[in-house]
Design a protein around this motif. Structure first.
Motif, short mmCIF file in Angstrom:
data_model
loop_
_atom_site.label_atom_id
_atom_site.label_comp_id
_atom_site.label_asym_id
_atom_site.label_seq_id
_atom_site.Cartn_x
_atom_site.Cartn_y
_atom_site.Cartn_z
N VAL A 47 88.35 185.29 69.38
CA VAL A 47 87.32 184.27 69.18
C VAL A 47 86.25 184.38 70.27
CG1 VAL A 47 88.25 182.41 70.62
CG2 VAL A 47 87.03 181.85 68.51
N VAL A 48 85.00 184.04 69.90
CA VAL A 48 83.95 183.97 70.91
C VAL A 48 83.32 182.58 70.87
CG1 VAL A 48 81.88 185.02 71.89
CG2 VAL A 48 83.45 186.40 70.51
N PRO A 49 83.43 181.85 71.99
CA PRO A 49 82.71 180.59 72.08
C PRO A 49 81.29 180.82 72.59
CG PRO A 49 84.47 180.73 73.75
CD PRO A 49 84.30 182.08 73.15
N TYR A 50 80.31 180.21 71.91
CA TYR A 50 78.92 180.28 72.37
C TYR A 50 78.51 178.88 72.80
CZ TYR A 50 78.89 184.75 69.93
OH TYR A 50 79.16 186.03 69.52
N ILE A 51 78.15 178.77 74.06
CA ILE A 51 77.81 177.44 74.58
C ILE A 51 76.30 177.34 74.75
CG2 ILE A 51 78.08 175.87 76.54
CD1 ILE A 51 80.88 177.06 76.91
N PHE A 52 75.69 176.51 73.92
CA PHE A 52 74.24 176.27 74.02
C PHE A 52 74.01 175.12 74.99
CE2 PHE A 52 72.39 178.98 70.77
CZ PHE A 52 73.50 179.32 69.99
N TYR A 53 73.35 175.40 76.09
CA TYR A 53 73.23 174.38 77.14
C TYR A 53 71.81 174.35 77.69
CZ TYR A 53 72.93 178.09 80.60
OH TYR A 53 72.51 179.17 81.32
N MET A 54 71.47 173.25 78.35
CA MET A 54 70.22 173.20 79.11
C MET A 54 70.50 173.38 80.59
SD MET A 54 67.71 170.45 77.36
CE MET A 54 68.77 169.05 77.03
N ASP A 55 71.48 172.64 81.08
CA ASP A 55 71.98 172.80 82.44
C ASP A 55 73.48 172.58 82.34
OD1 ASP A 55 69.29 172.57 83.94
OD2 ASP A 55 69.35 170.72 82.79
N ILE A 56 74.26 173.34 83.09
CA ILE A 56 75.68 173.04 83.15
C ILE A 56 75.90 172.14 84.37
CG2 ILE A 56 78.00 173.98 83.56
CD1 ILE A 56 77.12 174.62 80.79
N ARG A 57 76.33 170.92 84.11
CA ARG A 57 76.47 169.95 85.21
C ARG A 57 77.94 169.87 85.62
NH1 ARG A 57 71.68 165.64 83.56
NH2 ARG A 57 70.05 167.14 84.07
N SER A 58 78.31 170.75 86.52
CA SER A 58 79.71 170.83 86.95
C SER A 58 79.80 170.34 88.38
CB SER A 58 80.20 172.27 86.83
OG SER A 58 79.30 173.13 87.53
N PHE A 59 79.67 169.01 88.55
CA PHE A 59 79.43 168.42 89.86
C PHE A 59 80.71 167.99 90.57
CE2 PHE A 59 80.51 164.45 88.02
CZ PHE A 59 80.15 164.60 86.70
N GLY A 60 81.85 167.93 89.88
CA GLY A 60 83.04 167.33 90.48
C GLY A 60 83.88 168.33 91.26
N LYS A 61 84.94 167.81 91.82
CA LYS A 61 85.83 168.65 92.60
C LYS A 61 86.49 169.69 91.69
CE LYS A 61 89.64 168.32 95.86
NZ LYS A 61 90.50 167.41 96.61
N MET A 62 86.35 170.93 92.03
CA MET A 62 86.90 172.07 91.28
C MET A 62 86.21 172.29 89.92
SD MET A 62 88.95 173.39 93.36
CE MET A 62 89.79 174.67 92.43
N TYR A 102 83.13 178.83 86.52
CA TYR A 102 83.28 180.25 86.87
C TYR A 102 84.41 180.87 86.04
CZ TYR A 102 83.89 184.40 89.84
OH TYR A 102 83.98 185.68 90.31
N ARG A 103 85.51 180.14 85.98
CA ARG A 103 86.70 180.65 85.29
C ARG A 103 86.42 180.85 83.79
NH1 ARG A 103 92.41 177.27 84.72
NH2 ARG A 103 93.21 178.44 82.94
N ILE A 104 85.76 179.88 83.17
CA ILE A 104 85.54 179.96 81.73
C ILE A 104 84.55 181.08 81.40
CG2 ILE A 104 84.84 178.66 79.67
CD1 ILE A 104 87.44 177.73 81.30
N GLN A 105 83.56 181.26 82.27
CA GLN A 105 82.62 182.37 82.07
C GLN A 105 83.37 183.69 82.17
OE1 GLN A 105 79.25 182.16 84.72
NE2 GLN A 105 78.11 183.73 83.61
N ASP A 106 84.29 183.75 83.12
CA ASP A 106 85.09 184.95 83.32
C ASP A 106 86.01 185.20 82.12
OD1 ASP A 106 85.97 187.15 84.81
OD2 ASP A 106 87.71 186.03 85.56
N GLU A 107 86.45 184.13 81.48
CA GLU A 107 87.34 184.28 80.33
C GLU A 107 86.63 184.78 79.08
OE1 GLU A 107 90.76 180.91 81.38
OE2 GLU A 107 89.26 180.47 79.87
N GLY A 108 85.29 184.77 79.10
CA GLY A 108 84.57 185.36 77.98
C GLY A 108 83.69 184.44 77.19
N ALA A 109 83.54 183.19 77.63
CA ALA A 109 82.61 182.31 76.93
C ALA A 109 81.20 182.83 77.13
CB ALA A 109 82.73 180.88 77.46
N LYS A 110 80.37 182.73 76.07
CA LYS A 110 78.98 183.18 76.16
C LYS A 110 78.08 181.97 76.33
CE LYS A 110 80.18 187.43 75.28
NZ LYS A 110 80.77 188.02 76.49
N PHE A 111 77.19 182.06 77.28
CA PHE A 111 76.31 180.94 77.58
C PHE A 111 74.88 181.26 77.15
CE2 PHE A 111 79.98 180.35 80.15
CZ PHE A 111 80.16 178.99 80.22
N ILE A 112 74.29 180.36 76.39
CA ILE A 112 72.92 180.54 75.94
C ILE A 112 72.11 179.36 76.43
CG2 ILE A 112 71.40 180.71 73.94
CD1 ILE A 112 74.28 181.78 72.65
#
Lengths: 193, 300, 673
Positions: free
Chosen positions: C440-455, C461-471
């Motif tokens: 499977v390939v997940p395609y994530i359509f985003y404007m900004d990824i707001r990953s502000f919390g602890k970890m 980083y991990r999900i990008q490494d796992e193969g999710a595609k970011f647009i």
């Protein structure tokens, strides 16, 4: 300011042209003019691309409405007004319908075209429409084949417009002259010959 | 004059009277049949073309459109019209001037020179929305007016942009997947068919048809492909400029790109005329660039 | 207090604050101070960089004792911020703290007139003159203490409400936990896993649900709504509607004398029930009966009859047999409980994303919301954890995730705010399908990824490494292939500057969130404000994020604004702590802004009694006359009665008629007496 390269090889000078964005090269007033004419808060664009993603012209050209918005915010007036892509908007308003910032990118484009026209930058077909309306009141005037068809249908040869009532034409010309539109159209078309 | 209850000043525009006069004839006759009288708006001009004039100088666009509205104000009538481009100019300028004092004052300063004043007393309607409005006509009354149902005809609807969009400055609700024009088509006994990206532009607007014909036609071509994909007998619209783009455009597309579709293009009023029993001659369908014959064979 | 007050010769001190450049940046503080010296009754005027600082406060205290002041005026910020500070300073100087009056020359002046220094200074002089006029007529007031009921209420049984209830109960406070649905657990019980740790949501939640259910200090009231609220901090009388459940608990059965009766959760009733309805817990993707539980882990494990659907065939009654738990004639019941403090943990709903027509939700089969995704990917969900396309049951291989679906939307259709947890759960969703669906390939359509919390950034980083595609582009629209029901996602890849038409098998809309349908009604019952977007308003966005402007009412979780589980739990613990303080102190001091009846003037007409919105007034017999009497603890000092009294017999403490008239005169007459 962009570094001027007076290389004796003109081609090289162009190839190596300074591409950096320098604030003095921009016109901060430009976005204000766009907003005033287009009546939309163009500076609020957050560059999400919904406009380009909605645009019927984008997939078949280099026209990117998002980039026009971006350049307008940065005041890149020269780049915008001299870009032939500016005239590829079909004004379908899909971008305006979907813009999550509630802006009207279409109207911003129209405003930029208005500003281009002030500098005599305008495709000829727009001016020809002006000339036709000045002459007949219609952008697409009647012709003999059509007159014959109208009669066949039981309609009068001339529709109930300025065609049948040319006495209304002076009023129309007065409005166009008020804005010196015909004069400018004639001049720009003549200069282009 | 038949003295129908609903009377409007009929704004013709350019392309209907000067290129497809059958639309004008059909509009007057079909409207009369469903209780609407369309009275001549004497001395009206081009709306003016929103793409061409809006692009050059919006102030001229406002003033020229306002002049047309004032003609109706002087008749003490609302305007009805048959073209999306005209709707954009006349409806939108009327709306803007009613709600923006600064704009209105600017326009009135110019109109004063020709002894006119925009007062904001008229409303502007597209005939299609009057047909859909049950308070004026409504789908049922339309269906009742049909003498020759267009049974078996699969028809694609092209809404066109300037009627519906921008949605927030109009009153048609959903602009992404509207169905009200399909209801108008179904009322005539025809089968409206859905096709991909139905709300896409015809390609002609904004001065693009004149500026870069191939570009405009490439957009039209995409729509024609999507219609052909589902198989249609005709496409209907409520905008003579869209009609021109689809109709003459198919000839131009054949010349430039080599593709051929042969999809007849009919303004809704032409379609309504056929359904109400008007003959193809009474609608001057022979003026169409793409032959309407295959469609006529199907329904007659 | 039977006669009109007499005053000593007023001696007023005026202290003007610079607040750094907050005030002094646009107001000529020295000029205001000099002006104050010219005003009648002003004995001393001074200015200081920060009046709220220790040296600033000392200036006030010293001036009171040295100059024998009778009143103090501080021209500074909003009383909301520093009135308590300066009251303490006034008290430290030996005066009654209610001899202090504040002139707001910051929020209502320097901050809003930043570019008009002259006008701002003139306005500040007006404000000081008005405050001095009032200060000259201030009197000693003694605050009233009232006892605090040693019980609390938490409204909302999601993770925030449960945490707050547990904390309060563990602190020894009897706590009523009120939940409108038949089970506690809230939104979190609908989730499959939680980011960024990927804990099983139910696994970490159910122990808490059990703790709540078992806790002796918690009275759990499910299928119950707040009907009416009376009273004030320390003494809220809350009327609850226990909705007719149609099923009784073993305890209720025992009370009715049914030995060994009551619902055991066996489910025999549901087995025979002939009525099938969609289960709202599964967002309608699975059926339930007219007598139902949402899911096997509900707490309490008691069935509920949906009386809107029930045909009263009686099969369930037969099936229940000797337990006699089903009562199809049940009616709503009402109960009133007294509590000292209240925590609102009202949660959120999903914004109806079908209103954004361009994405085709409810129009295209394979466009789903993130919450539906949670149920579909959850092993206990309607598909046993297999993500399938609603159109044909096939496993999707290309899945698009649409972020900011209705959030950050200024069109008036969606929500202007960031819903705050959609980025993170969408990353989690991408991980989940990668884990479950090979290829499977997940395609994530985003404007900004707001990953502000602890970890959180690490999770990204991990999900990008796992193969999710970011647009990087917001989705313009979605169209459906009429034959395959595949979806075409149209957007611009703004980093490429190219339009993109991506054909996918399924689209997941990370829909915005909004306050629940009941939030508006509930907040009005408790007198809590909300901000423009409908979320409940905290007392101070930074310094009092759990409190409200209604004393004794606190906020926990998303009802105050979008937040994820850790933030919700943290705020719940904060709210529980804040709500326990008045209860543990045992009494609260009420501002002495009561109405006072001047009995010699009172005709006993009783008109005021009906006007009072707080039922604080009554007519009593005194020395052979009928006069009005105020229950001070109930009076909020709103002034309705005082303004209404035809005989002018009601004295509004601290806002008395002569004080207000003096202020008006000071303003209108420009200081001329």
């Amino acid at each position: 300011m962009a570094v001027k390269k007076d290389y004796k090889d003109q081609k090289l000078a162009e190839k190596l042209r300074d591409r950096k964005y320098y604030i003095p090269d921009s016109n901060p007033e430009f976005i204000k003019d766009v907003e005033k004419i287009g009546q939309t808060a163009a500076h609020m664009c957050y560059q999400c691309g919904t406009c380009t993603g909605s645009c019927p012209s984008a997939p078949r050209s280099s026209y990117r409405i998002r980039l026009f918005m971006r350049k307008a915010i940065l005041g890149l007036e020269e780049e915008i007004l001299t870009d032939p892509d500016l005239w590829l908007c079909t004004t379908c308003y899909s971008c305006t319908d979907r813009c999550p910032r509630d802006l009207a990118p279409t109207d911003a484009i129209m405003a930029m075209r208005n500003l281009a026209f002030k500098r005599d930058i305008v495709p000829r077909n727009f001016l020809q429409t002006v000339q036709l309306i000045y002459k007949t009141g219609h952008g697409v005037p009647n012709n003999d084949a059509n007159r014959a068809a109208r009669k066949r249908l039981g309609l009068e040869a001339e529709p109930e417009t300025t065609h049948k009532y040319p006495e209304y034409l002076p009023g129309i010309r007065r409005i166009l002259d008020h804005y010196r539109l015909k004069e400018n159209a004639d001049r720009i078309l003549a200069e282009g010959e | 004059m038949s003295g129908n209850k609903h009377q409007y000043a009929f704004f013709l525009g350019c392309i209907a009277p000067n290129r497809y006069p059958g639309i004008e004839a059909a509009a007057i006759q079909t409207s009369k049949n469903v209780g609407i009288d369309l009275l001549p708006l004497k001395g009206a001009s081009c709306c003016p073309a929103p793409g061409a004039f809006g692009s050059i100088d919006l102030n001229v666009w406002y003033a020229m459109a306002a002049r047309n509205v004032v003609l109706a104000e002087q008749m003490k009538m609302d305007i009805a019209l048959i073209c999306n481009g005209c709707y954009k100019s006349i409806y939108e300028v009327n709306h803007k001037l009613k709600h923006n004092d600064e704009l209105r004052d600017g326009v009135n300063e110019v109109l004063k020179e020709i002894d006119m004043e925009f007062k904001g007393t008229a409303d502007v309607w597209h005939l299609a929305e009057l047909y859909y409005d049950p308070k004026i006509v409504g789908v049922k009354k339309l269906a009742d007016s049909v003498k020759r149902p267009l049974a078996g005809a699969k028809i694609a609807v092209h809404y066109g942009c300037h009627l519906m969009k921008p949605g927030k400055e109009r009153h048609f609700g959903d602009t992404e997947n509207p169905m009200w024009m399909e209801e108008l088509v179904a009322a005539l006994g025809a089968e409206p068919v859905q096709y991909r990206n139905k709300m896409q532009c015809c390609g002609a607007g904004g001065g693009v048809r004149g500026y870069d014909l191939a570009h405009a036609l490439d957009i039209t071509n995409e729509k024609l492909i999507n219609m052909q994909e589902v198989g249609v007998d005709a496409v209907t619209e409520v905008c003579p400029f869209c009609q021109l783009q689809f109709d003459r455009g198919q000839i131009e597309i054949k010349e430039k790109f080599g593709a051929e579709y042969g999809i007849p293009v009919l303004h809704y009023n032409e379609l309504l005329g056929l359904a109400q029993g008007m003959s193809p001659d009474e609608l001057a369908l022979d003026l169409h660039a793409i032959s309407v014959e295959p469609f006529l064979k199907k329904i007659l | 207090m039977a006669e009109v007050k007499k005053y000593e010769e007023p001696r007023i001190g005026v202290f003007v604050c610079h607040c750094g450049t907050n005030i002094a940046g646009s107001i000529d503080v020295k000029a205001v101070m000099e002006y104050a010296r010219t005003l009648p009754n002003v004995i001393v005027a001074d200015d200081y960089q920060y009046m709220c600082s220790t040296p600033g406060q000392n200036k006030i205290a010293e001036a009171i004792s040295e100059q024998k002041l009778t009143g103090v005026v501080v021209a500074a910020c909003s009383p909301r911020l520093h009135e308590p500070t300066f009251r303490n300073a006034t008290k430290a100087g030996g005066l009654n703290p209610f001899r202090f009056e504040m002139a707001n020359i910051r929020e209502q002046n320097s901050w809003v007139h930043m570019h008009q220094p002259e006008e701002a200074t003139s306005k500040a002089k007006d404000a000081v003159r008005i405050a001095v006029a009032k200060a000259s007529l201030l009197e000693d007031l003694i605050p009233k203490s009232v006892p605090v009921e040693k019980a609390a209420m938490v409204v909302g049984g999601g993770v925030g409400g449960m945490q707050a209830a547990l904390d309060l109960a563990n602190a020894g406070i009897k706590t009523y936990l009120v939940e409108k649905t038949p089970s506690i657990g809230g939104r979190m019980s609908q989730l499959d896993k939680t980011f960024p740790t990927l804990d099983c949501s139910q696994c970490i939640l159910t122990p808490k649900m059990v703790d709540v259910y078992r806790h002796e200090g918690i009275e759990l009231l499910t299928y119950t709504e707040v009907e009416a609220v009376e009273g004030y901090i320390g003494n809220f009388d809350v009327t609850l509607r226990k909705k007719a459940r149609g099923v009784i608990t073993p305890a209720e059965a025992e009370a009715r004398g049914i030995v060994g009766g009551g619902c055991t959760g066996c489910g025999d009733c549901a087995t025979v029930c002939p009525v099938i309805k969609p289960n709202p817990f599964e967002l309608g993707m699975a059926p339930r009966k007219a007598i139902y539980i949402y899911h096997p882990q509900v707490s309490p494990l008691i069935y509920t009859v949906d009386f809107d659907a029930c045909v009263k065939c009686g099969l369930c009654v037969e099936a229940c047999d000797t337990k006699q738990a089903v009562d199809l004639e049940a009616k709503d019941e009402f109960m009133t409980v007294k509590v000292g403090t209240v925590i609102l943990a009202l949660g959120y709903d999903i914004f109806p994303i079908e209103k954004k027509f361009e994405w085709g939700y409810k129009n295209y089969d394979n466009v789903i919301t993130s919450l539906e995704f949670e149920r579909l990917i959850c092993a206990s969900g309607p598909t046993g954890g297999h993500l399938i396309r609603p159109s044909d049951g096939a496993t999707p291989k290309r899945v698009a995730f649409v972020l900011c679906a209705g959030s950050r939307d200024n069109t008036g259709v969606g929500k202007p705010y960031c819903s705050r947890f959609c980025c993170m759960y969408s990353l989690k969703h991408a991980h989940q399908i990668i884990e479950k669906i090979p290829g499977v390939v997940p395609y994530i359509f985003y404007m900004d990824i707001r990953s502000f919390g602890k970890m959180y950034e690490e999770f990204y980083y991990r999900i990008q490494d796992e193969g999710a595609k970011f647009i990087r582009g917001r989705v313009a629209n979605i169209t459906q292939d009429p034959v395959t029901k595949n979806l075409h996602v149209n957007a611009e890849d703004t980093l490429l500057g190219r339009p993109i038409d991506m054909e996918v098998d399924m689209v997941v809309l990370a829909a915005a969130i909004e306050p629940t349908a009941e939030t508006e009604k509930t907040r009005r019952l408790f007198g809590v404000s909300c901000s423009q977007d409908g979320w409940l308003l905290e007392a101070h966005p930074k310094l009092n994020p759990c409190g409200t402007t209604t004393a004794g009412v606190y906020l926990a979780g998303v009802c105050q604004g979008p937040k994820d589980i850790p933030d919700t739990v943290a705020q719940a613990e904060g709210a529980a702590s804040a709500a326990s303080i008045p209860i543990h102190r045992g009494e609260v001091e009420l501002e002495p802004y009561f109405a006072v009846c001047m009995e010699d003037k009172c005709a006993g007409c009783g008109l005021c009694v009906n006007q009072c919105p707080y039922q604080a007034l009554a007519l009593v017999e005194k020395e052979g006359r009928t006069v009005m009497q105020v229950t001070e603890a109930k009076c909020k000092g709103c002034g309705t009665c005082g303004g209404f009294c035809p005989g002018g017999a009601i004295w509004m403490q601290h806002f008395a008629t002569p004080q207000i008239i003096a202020q008006i005169d000071a303003f209108l007459l420009g200081g001329e007496q």
